[in-house]
Design an enzyme around this catalytic site. Structure first.
Site, PDB file in Angstrom:
ATOM      1  N   TRP A 102     -30.311  -7.887 -49.121  1.00 26.43           N
ATOM      2  CA  TRP A 102     -30.579  -6.522 -49.332  1.00 26.43           C
ATOM      3  C   TRP A 102     -30.875  -5.915 -47.714  1.00 26.43           C
ATOM      4  O   TRP A 102     -30.348  -4.840 -47.608  1.00 26.43           O
ATOM      5  CB  TRP A 102     -32.096  -6.225 -49.981  1.00 26.43           C
ATOM      6  CG  TRP A 102     -31.903  -6.644 -51.636  1.00 26.43           C
ATOM      7  CD1 TRP A 102     -32.371  -7.582 -52.198  1.00 26.43           C
ATOM      8  CD2 TRP A 102     -30.830  -6.197 -52.539  1.00 26.43           C
ATOM      9  NE1 TRP A 102     -31.950  -7.858 -53.481  1.00 26.43           N
ATOM     10  CE2 TRP A 102     -31.163  -6.798 -53.730  1.00 26.43           C
ATOM     11  CE3 TRP A 102     -29.923  -5.338 -52.565  1.00 26.43           C
ATOM     12  CZ2 TRP A 102     -30.390  -6.633 -54.874  1.00 26.43           C
ATOM     13  CZ3 TRP A 102     -29.213  -4.950 -53.606  1.00 26.43           C
ATOM     14  CH2 TRP A 102     -29.259  -5.626 -54.621  1.00 26.43           C
ATOM     15  N   ASP A 171     -37.757  -1.372 -47.108  1.00 28.82           N
ATOM     16  CA  ASP A 171     -37.313  -1.533 -48.408  1.00 28.82           C
ATOM     17  C   ASP A 171     -38.503  -2.451 -49.115  1.00 28.82           C
ATOM     18  O   ASP A 171     -38.808  -3.645 -48.708  1.00 28.82           O
ATOM     19  CB  ASP A 171     -36.330  -2.360 -48.467  1.00 28.82           C
ATOM     20  CG  ASP A 171     -35.835  -2.428 -49.807  1.00 28.82           C
ATOM     21  OD1 ASP A 171     -36.412  -2.250 -50.930  1.00 28.82           O
ATOM     22  OD2 ASP A 171     -34.433  -2.917 -50.083  1.00 28.82           O
ATOM     23  N   LYS A 195     -38.380  -2.809 -60.574  1.00 29.30           N
ATOM     24  CA  LYS A 195     -39.298  -4.093 -60.329  1.00 29.30           C
ATOM     25  C   LYS A 195     -40.574  -4.285 -60.796  1.00 29.30           C
ATOM     26  O   LYS A 195     -41.148  -4.941 -61.392  1.00 29.30           O
ATOM     27  CB  LYS A 195     -38.710  -4.678 -59.066  1.00 29.30           C
ATOM     28  CG  LYS A 195     -37.595  -5.424 -58.846  1.00 29.30           C
ATOM     29  CD  LYS A 195     -36.423  -4.845 -57.834  1.00 29.30           C
ATOM     30  CE  LYS A 195     -35.075  -5.244 -58.171  1.00 29.30           C
ATOM     31  NZ  LYS A 195     -34.208  -4.937 -57.100  1.00 29.30           N
TER      32      LYS A 195
HETATM   33  C1  LIG Z   1     -33.269  -4.823 -56.350  1.00 26.43           C
HETATM   34  C2  LIG Z   1     -33.238  -4.541 -55.013  1.00 26.43           C
HETATM   35  C3  LIG Z   1     -32.551  -3.354 -54.359  1.00 26.43           C
HETATM   36  C4  LIG Z   1     -31.368  -2.920 -54.850  1.00 26.43           C
HETATM   37  O1  LIG Z   1     -31.734  -1.963 -55.789  1.00 26.43           O
HETATM   38  P1  LIG Z   1     -30.798  -0.902 -56.813  1.00 26.43           P
HETATM   39  O2  LIG Z   1     -31.990  -0.169 -57.266  1.00 26.43           O
HETATM   40  O3  LIG Z   1     -30.195  -1.693 -57.818  1.00 26.43           O
HETATM   41  O4  LIG Z   1     -30.033  -0.426 -55.948  1.00 26.43           O
HETATM   42  C5  LIG Z   1     -32.682  -3.073 -52.868  1.00 26.43           C
HETATM   43  N1  LIG Z   1     -33.583  -3.803 -52.392  1.00 26.43           N
HETATM   44  C6  LIG Z   1     -34.514  -4.802 -52.982  1.00 26.43           C
HETATM   45  C7  LIG Z   1     -35.369  -5.753 -52.085  1.00 26.43           C
HETATM   46  C8  LIG Z   1     -34.238  -5.103 -53.991  1.00 26.43           C
HETATM   47  O5  LIG Z   1     -35.129  -6.043 -54.854  1.00 26.43           O
END
Ligand SMILES: *Cc1c(COP(=O)(O)O)cnc(C)c1O
Length: 375
Positions: A102, A171, A195
């Protein structure tokens, strides 16, 4: 009702009380004779829903007054670009710490938009199984970027780099509200909701007001929808927001509050993660892949002893795959689903987000013991 224990990395399990509450209100929300799915986002009935969701984010995350809380679409992945387009506008230069997929994707997206990306640290040397230590970040960077919890690698920062005046962007898709976080240490935080917060469809952005540029000041060509200002000036209602997802998000936030807020989540999550890691560390059949001192409370990848073989030993690799497949299949049959590991790590991965109960983790460990004794 046959509910399973769902260890999916995302979308992931939601608190059952929330799902039941949604079901109860499906045909008639609050005397309106409509489902929240069907109502105008500009209606009297909907307004309080999005207002409450924002208020709850502010309350649970103790968001300072000078930060905007935004609900946008496009997932965490769209933020990779939006961060660069909105924050990378002065020197067009940014520092990234590379801790896995990511973080790499975010850096690649910035590069694509013409940002000079400095990867100032990386844990690539050990397949991203740890978080590199970066005490201080300095330079003429517009921002410094980290991925606080690495969903695929199962790692998490146990410290924050000191970035001085450089805005720190994180993030937090897979760890939002899993623990208390000092928002004032960051310039911008974002999290795809699927999540820890809600079903897929909404992304939470928390951004310091002075970092939000006028849309014209964003990188050239930035679409209206990708300027934070567009959403900040319109209460996340510039266009139709993902209404229903925000409604569920509000309910999840109330569930978090009822269970002790961010502190309560940390306690609950530590209990679960400790239970699982303690078992993994004491087992000679399984082992965790993330290094101590960098371990995620949310995502726990693990391998079996069948993974310890030379890279070119095809027979052993086939046996490893057979065992992993057998584990995932047998676990699913026992009501423990979505345990297949990510291909970049292999083996298995148990995602144990806020909504996962300690009972679920105990059921998993019981299953793992039984599987180990039979294989
Ligand atoms: C799942 C995830 C993403 C991507 O998210 P999307 O909503 O599918 O674009 C980005 N960063 C992290 C840390 C993730 O776990």
């Amino acid at each position: 009702m046959a509910r399973v224990y769902n260890f999916s990395a995302g979308p992931s399990c939601l608190p059952e009380e929330v799902l039941e509450d949604c079901a109860k209100e499906m045909m008639d929300y609050n005397g309106t004779g409509q489902s929240v799915m069907e109502m105008s986002h500009r209606s009297k009935a909907y307004e309080p829903i999005i207002e409450d969701a924002e208020a709850m984010v502010r309350k649970l995350m103790k968001v300072p007054e000078n930060y905007k809380v935004l609900f946008v679409q496009g997932g965490g992945s769209t933020q990779f670009a939006m961060v660069a387009q909105n924050l990378g506008i002065k020197n067009k230069k940014a520092a990234y710490i590379e801790t896995g997929v990511w973080a790499k994707k975010a850096a690649a997206e910035a590069k694509k938009l013409g940002i000079a990306v400095d990867v100032i640290a990386s844990s690539k040397d050990k397949n991203y199984s740890y978080i590199p230590r970066v005490e201080k970040i300095s330079g003429d960077y517009d921002y410094a970027y980290i991925c606080l919890n690495n969903t695929i690698m199962g790692t998490h920062y146990e410290y924050l780099p000191d970035t001085g005046n450089i805005p720190l962007v994180a993030d937090i898709s897979s760890c939002v509200l899993s623990e208390p976080l000092d928002v004032s240490k960051f310039g911008l935080l974002f999290a795809g909701a699927q999540k820890n917060l809600a079903p897929a469809g909404v992304t939470l952005v928390i951004v310091r007001e002075d970092l939000i540029p006028e849309p014209e000041a964003c990188l050239p060509g930035t679409p209206t929808m990708l300027a934070y200002k567009t959403h900040a000036d319109n209460g996340s209602m510039y266009n139709t927001p993902p209404c229903y997802t925000i409604y569920v998000l509000g309910k999840v936030l109330h569930w978090i509050e009822k269970n002790g807020g961010a502190e309560g989540m940390l306690k609950r999550n530590k209990e679960k993660a400790d239970y699982l890691y303690n078992f993994l560390d004491s087992s000679d059949f399984y082992h965790a892949t993330a290094e101590k001192g960098s371990r995620s409370l949310m995502n726990v990848p693990f391998l079996t002893k069948y993974s310890d073989h030379a890279a070119d030993d095809e027979a052993a690799a086939a046996k490893e795959k057979e065992i992993n497949d057998k584990f995932v299949k047998a676990a699913a049959a026992a009501g423990l689903v979505n345990l297949k590991g990510h291909r970049l790590v292999g083996g298995m991965r148990a995602s144990i987000y806020n909504a996962m109960s300690l009972d679920g983790v105990k059921a998993l460990v019981d299953f793992m013991k039984k599987f180990a004794s039979e294989n």
